[in-house]
Design a protein around this motif. Structure first.
Motif, short mmCIF file in Angstrom:
data_model
loop_
_atom_site.label_atom_id
_atom_site.label_comp_id
_atom_site.label_asym_id
_atom_site.label_seq_id
_atom_site.Cartn_x
_atom_site.Cartn_y
_atom_site.Cartn_z
N GLU A 57 -36.17 -56.63 -102.92
CA GLU A 57 -35.88 -55.72 -104.04
C GLU A 57 -35.23 -56.47 -105.21
OE1 GLU A 57 -36.18 -51.97 -104.43
OE2 GLU A 57 -37.80 -52.82 -103.24
N LEU A 58 -34.31 -57.39 -104.88
CA LEU A 58 -33.58 -58.07 -105.95
C LEU A 58 -34.40 -59.22 -106.54
CD1 LEU A 58 -29.92 -58.06 -104.59
CD2 LEU A 58 -30.81 -56.82 -106.57
N GLY A 59 -35.02 -59.99 -105.68
CA GLY A 59 -35.90 -61.06 -106.17
C GLY A 59 -35.19 -62.33 -106.62
N ASN A 60 -33.88 -62.28 -106.87
CA ASN A 60 -33.20 -63.50 -107.36
C ASN A 60 -31.98 -63.88 -106.52
OD1 ASN A 60 -31.59 -61.41 -108.04
ND2 ASN A 60 -31.31 -61.97 -110.20
N VAL A 61 -31.88 -63.31 -105.32
CA VAL A 61 -30.75 -63.65 -104.44
C VAL A 61 -31.32 -64.07 -103.08
CG1 VAL A 61 -28.63 -62.81 -103.33
CG2 VAL A 61 -29.30 -61.89 -105.56
N LYS A 62 -30.83 -65.19 -102.56
CA LYS A 62 -31.26 -65.60 -101.22
C LYS A 62 -30.40 -64.85 -100.20
CE LYS A 62 -31.98 -69.57 -98.27
NZ LYS A 62 -31.53 -70.91 -97.94
N VAL A 63 -31.04 -64.10 -99.31
CA VAL A 63 -30.29 -63.33 -98.31
C VAL A 63 -30.51 -63.98 -96.94
CG1 VAL A 63 -29.97 -61.06 -97.24
CG2 VAL A 63 -30.51 -61.21 -99.69
N VAL A 64 -29.44 -64.55 -96.41
CA VAL A 64 -29.53 -65.20 -95.10
C VAL A 64 -29.14 -64.15 -94.05
CG1 VAL A 64 -28.69 -67.13 -93.67
CG2 VAL A 64 -28.84 -67.38 -96.17
N THR A 65 -30.08 -63.79 -93.20
CA THR A 65 -29.84 -62.66 -92.30
C THR A 65 -29.46 -63.11 -90.89
OG1 THR A 65 -32.21 -62.57 -91.87
CG2 THR A 65 -31.35 -61.04 -93.51
N TYR A 66 -28.65 -62.29 -90.26
CA TYR A 66 -28.31 -62.44 -88.84
C TYR A 66 -29.46 -61.81 -88.05
CZ TYR A 66 -25.58 -62.22 -84.57
OH TYR A 66 -25.13 -62.38 -83.29
#
Ligand code: 13P
Ligand code: SF4
Length: 310
Positions: free
Chosen positions: A158-167
């Motif tokens: 959705e954001l496109g410009n944030v790296k989301v490192v998931t558990y």
């Protein structure tokens, strides 16, 4: 048959100055005695501001625990003490610390479906209805997201410009929805609009017309002129939609309603007994509670500034 117990619950509620909060996955008859019915964000906002002496939380453990943290002077009661959340149980404090140590100096966003201990060592909380706004509010290029990998993936997209490192956690119920079943259901009901919860897998969500929290899904239907929907979440939402919009049509994936067994543990009898006996009371260690409260309050502040559209 239920009318007697409903009357008794309402009498006890008045006598004890109690409020009943119910999640929209609860058994639908609980709505007859509930003061507020909704998603996790709405219920935590109601818990934070209630002036009642007793909060009966018809939901699962982490929800009642959050209510206690937000409003510690109140007696918070979970009618059935076995009502847990499989996703919240997927990460404990040691696992969180290990995850953080592998990715140092990155802000940690924790989904509200987590324990107080876990929240106490995270930077900010989120729910399914505000996760995008919460991650955005951090203005960080990278965040850690626990425990739901699916919600984290969806936020990243959705954001496109944030790296989301998931558990590597998930809701076993939503994670089980399969895209091939959604495609089959769409073939059966080609005119239907697909509404899905963000705890579903990325691949599944790619087939949805709208992704939102339980309240988000209900509000979408309320505000839509469309008449037919495929609902991809727990059956409590579909049942309430059928009750509230009898002239609209609602289908489950492959016509099979999906149940969260923990959410269904609370019955009207449990609510009556919990009010009468004031059990099971939720307690949270003060140090943990104070730290977890900062994490939850930070979320509530952001949510106040940017209320969710749904
Ligand atoms: P909501 O916040 O959307 O109600 O979700 C809670 C939950 O447990 C979904 O599985
Ligand atoms: Fe937890 Fe999944 Fe049940 Fe929601 S549906 S309470 S995430 S187990």
């Amino acid at each position: 048959m239920n009318s007697k117990i409903i009357e008794e619950i309402n009498n006890l509620k008045k006598k004890k100055n109690a409020v009943i909060l119910a999640h929209c996955y609860q058994n639908i008859e609980i709505d007859e005695v509930a003061d507020f019915v909704g998603d996790s964000l709405y219920l935590s906002q109601m818990a934070a501001k209630t002036e009642a002496d007793i909060i009966i939380f018809a939901g699962v453990y982490f929800m009642a625990q959050t209510a206690k943290i937000l409003n510690p002077s109140k007696k918070v009661i979970l009618p059935n003490k076995n009502a847990g959340c499989d996703m919240a149980d997927m990460i404990n404090l040691n696992q969180l610390r290990e995850f953080k140590s592998k990715h140092p100096d990155i802000p940690v966003v924790c989904y509200i479906n987590s324990t107080a201990e876990v929240k106490s060592e995270c930077d900010i909380c989120c729910t399914s209805s505000n996760a995008v706004e919460i991650v955005k509010s951090l203005n960080a290029p990278e965040v850690l997201f626990i425990p739901d990998k699916n919600l984290g993936r969806w936020v990243e997209k959705e954001l496109g410009n944030v790296k989301v490192v998931t558990y590597d956690g998930c809701c076993p119920i939503h994670n089980d929805f399969k895209i091939k079943d959604l495609l089959a259901t769409k073939r059966e009901y080609p005119a239907a609009t697909v509404l899905a919860h963000p705890e579903c897998r990325e691949e599944f969500l790619s087939g949805a017309d709208f992704v939102g929290s339980t309240t988000g899904i209900m509000n979408y239907v309320k505000n839509s002129s469309k008449k037919e929907f495929i609902i991809a979440t727990e059956k409590g939402v579909t049942e309430r939609l059928k009750r509230d919009y009898p002239h609209k049509q609602f289908h489950s994936i492959c016509n099979k309603p999906v149940v969260c067994p923990s959410m269904k543990l609370n019955s009207l009898e449990d609510i009556y007994n919990s009010l009468k006996n004031e059990t099971t009371e939720i307690e949270v260690n003060k140090e943990i509670s104070d730290k977890a409260k900062k994490c939850i309050n930070r979320m509530l502040e952001v949510s106040k500034k940017c209320p969710t559209k749904a």
